[in-house]
Design a protein around this motif. Structure first.
Motif, PDB file in Angstrom:
ATOM      1  N   UNK A  77      -1.088  -3.798  78.947  1.00 28.78           N
ATOM      2  CA  UNK A  77      -1.282  -2.569  78.173  1.00 28.78           C
ATOM      3  C   UNK A  77      -2.753  -2.175  78.169  1.00 28.78           C
ATOM      4  N   UNK A  78      -3.639  -3.167  78.026  1.00 24.30           N
ATOM      5  CA  UNK A  78      -5.071  -2.872  78.048  1.00 24.30           C
ATOM      6  C   UNK A  78      -5.476  -2.266  79.392  1.00 24.30           C
ATOM      7  N   UNK A  79      -4.899  -2.785  80.466  1.00 24.49           N
ATOM      8  CA  UNK A  79      -5.262  -2.313  81.804  1.00 24.49           C
ATOM      9  C   UNK A  79      -4.695  -0.932  82.113  1.00 24.49           C
ATOM     10  N   UNK A  80      -3.465  -0.704  81.675  1.00 20.81           N
ATOM     11  CA  UNK A  80      -2.757   0.515  82.073  1.00 20.81           C
ATOM     12  C   UNK A  80      -2.866   1.646  81.062  1.00 20.81           C
ATOM     13  N   UNK A  81      -3.078   1.296  79.795  1.00 18.02           N
ATOM     14  CA  UNK A  81      -3.093   2.323  78.751  1.00 18.02           C
ATOM     15  C   UNK A  81      -4.353   2.292  77.893  1.00 18.02           C
ATOM     16  N   UNK A  82      -5.295   1.433  78.228  1.00 15.74           N
ATOM     17  CA  UNK A  82      -6.496   1.299  77.416  1.00 15.74           C
ATOM     18  C   UNK A  82      -7.530   2.364  77.723  1.00 15.74           C
TER      19      UNK A  82
END
Length: 390
Positions: free
Chosen positions: A267-272
């Protein structure tokens, strides 16, 4: 969330990285049953996120199993290849050598295309090798952490499809997925293996693979029986597909807490706040900063000058030769005394000649941490204390 990890030495080793507070907190998730909707949903999200990180379509199949990254070598050989198959191994360092070793017990016939330490086989050499024999697969180590050499996966895959279109393209992305660009669909990659503890920013403990359509077909059509119970993808792929469909399936116990941690890291990589494309760019910027410092200090890298000029050095790490009169004892333990952990050399031909710095994950995407600057300022002081003058 109020959790904050305890003070600790800064870990800047290619192989292990710093993790965010949120990821570590997720790893401490309360115990849940496999049948819980929360876990089924988390596992499905992780599998979909892995596709997105590697730019792969729904036609591909990610698989996440308890284990280490190099378990992916065995998974590929046992399920996609057959005893007696010819495989072309591109040698770029210690870990590509180990991939060769992993193939031999299964009756694979290996041809290794070698290069001097710090270099890589050229596209012309690869094309010529592919013309000499029919290969079932070619293996590429995208970043070999023993040398810091970056393989041009896009160009190698294109050359393979041009000269030998039936040859499957296998990529070891343990130190690259999530940090170096890797586009499975666009580049025609058939099989990727990786692990969570580097570019994916999650504690170790799982083996991650992704099979493209051709690799999946090879699994289905494999004539020889899979000489393993646990490693049989015919057992695991239906489990993965079930979780992606929102339904529980069971073959063996999955690493539940690591799945929750991976859910947060993806999530951090894709939506952060830092996009995946920006992550690649920030990793390149950090790499340029470290490599410029090495040059400024009058030191050399293990990677050849030619590769440094042609984007053939890893962005996720840097390998630095010790200056004359300086040894590992002057650098690596002295940095550790200052709370900065870097890595010594590991290539068997020159392990005492160089050290390694990792620059990957939140240490480069969150510049407010100052991790790269901390490494370089301490390294400058340690070199001065050892009597080195640029």
């Amino acid at each position: 969330m109020s959790f904050k990890q305890a003070p600790h030495d800064l870990l800047m080793v290619p192989g292990f990285i710093e993790f965010s507070d949120e990821v570590l907190w997720a790893n401490a998730h309360p115990a849940v049953g496999l049948m819980s909707d929360e876990f089924v949903s988390a596992f499905g999200e992780v599998l979909d996120g892995l596709r997105r990180v590697m730019y792969a379509s729904k036609d591909s199949q990610p698989v996440v199993l308890s284990g280490s990254g190099n378990m992916g070598w065995d998974l590929a050989t046992l399920n996609v290849l057959e005893p007696g198959d010819n495989v072309l191994v591109l040698q770029t360092g210690h870990f590509s050598d180990l991939w060769e070793e992993s193939l031999l017990p299964y009756g694979i016939k290996v041809t290794k295309l070698t290069a001097p330490v710090g270099q890589r086989p050229s596209i012309e050499e690869i094309k010529e090798a592919l013309k000499q024999k029919k290969y079932r697969a070619i293996t590429i180590t995208q970043v070999d952490t023993s040398t810091g050499v970056l393989s041009d996966v896009k160009a190698i895959s294109a050359a393979t499809h041009e000269v030998s279109p039936e040859t499957l393209v296998f990529v070891d992305g343990v130190c690259s997925v999530g940090a170096e660009e890797l586009r499975v669909d666009d580049w025609g990659i058939d099989f990727v293996l990786t692990a969570p503890q580097q570019g994916l920013g999650c504690p170790p403990g799982v083996s991650i693979i992704l099979l493209g359509p051709r690799a999946l077909k090879a699994c289905e059509e494999r004539k020889a029986p899979v000489e393993s119970y646990f490693f049989s993808l015919k057992r695991w792929i239906p489990v993965m597909r079930s979780f992606e469909g929102g339904k529980l399936a069971y073959f063996a116990t999955p690493p539940t807490n690591l799945i929750f941690a991976m859910q947060v890291s993806l999530r951090e990589m894709l939506n952060g706040p830092v996009s995946l494309e920006e992550r690649f760019e920030k990793t390149k910027q950090a790499s340029s900063k470290v490599k410029a410092f090495v040059a400024e200090m009058g030191m050399q890298q293990l990677v050849s000058e030619e590769l440094l000029r042609t984007n053939g050095a890893a962005n996720s790490m840097t390998t630095v030769r010790y200056p004359k009169g300086i040894t590992a004892a002057d650098i690596v333990p002295k940095m550790a005394e200052r709370g900065v952990v870097i890595g010594g050399g590991i290539h068997h031909t020159c392990k005492d000649d160089y050290f390694r710095i990792g620059h990957i994950g939140i240490s480069v995407t969150d510049e407010s941490r100052g991790d790269v600057d901390k490494v370089l300022s301490n390294l400058r002081e340690v070199l001065a204390e050892a009597g080195y003058k640029p």
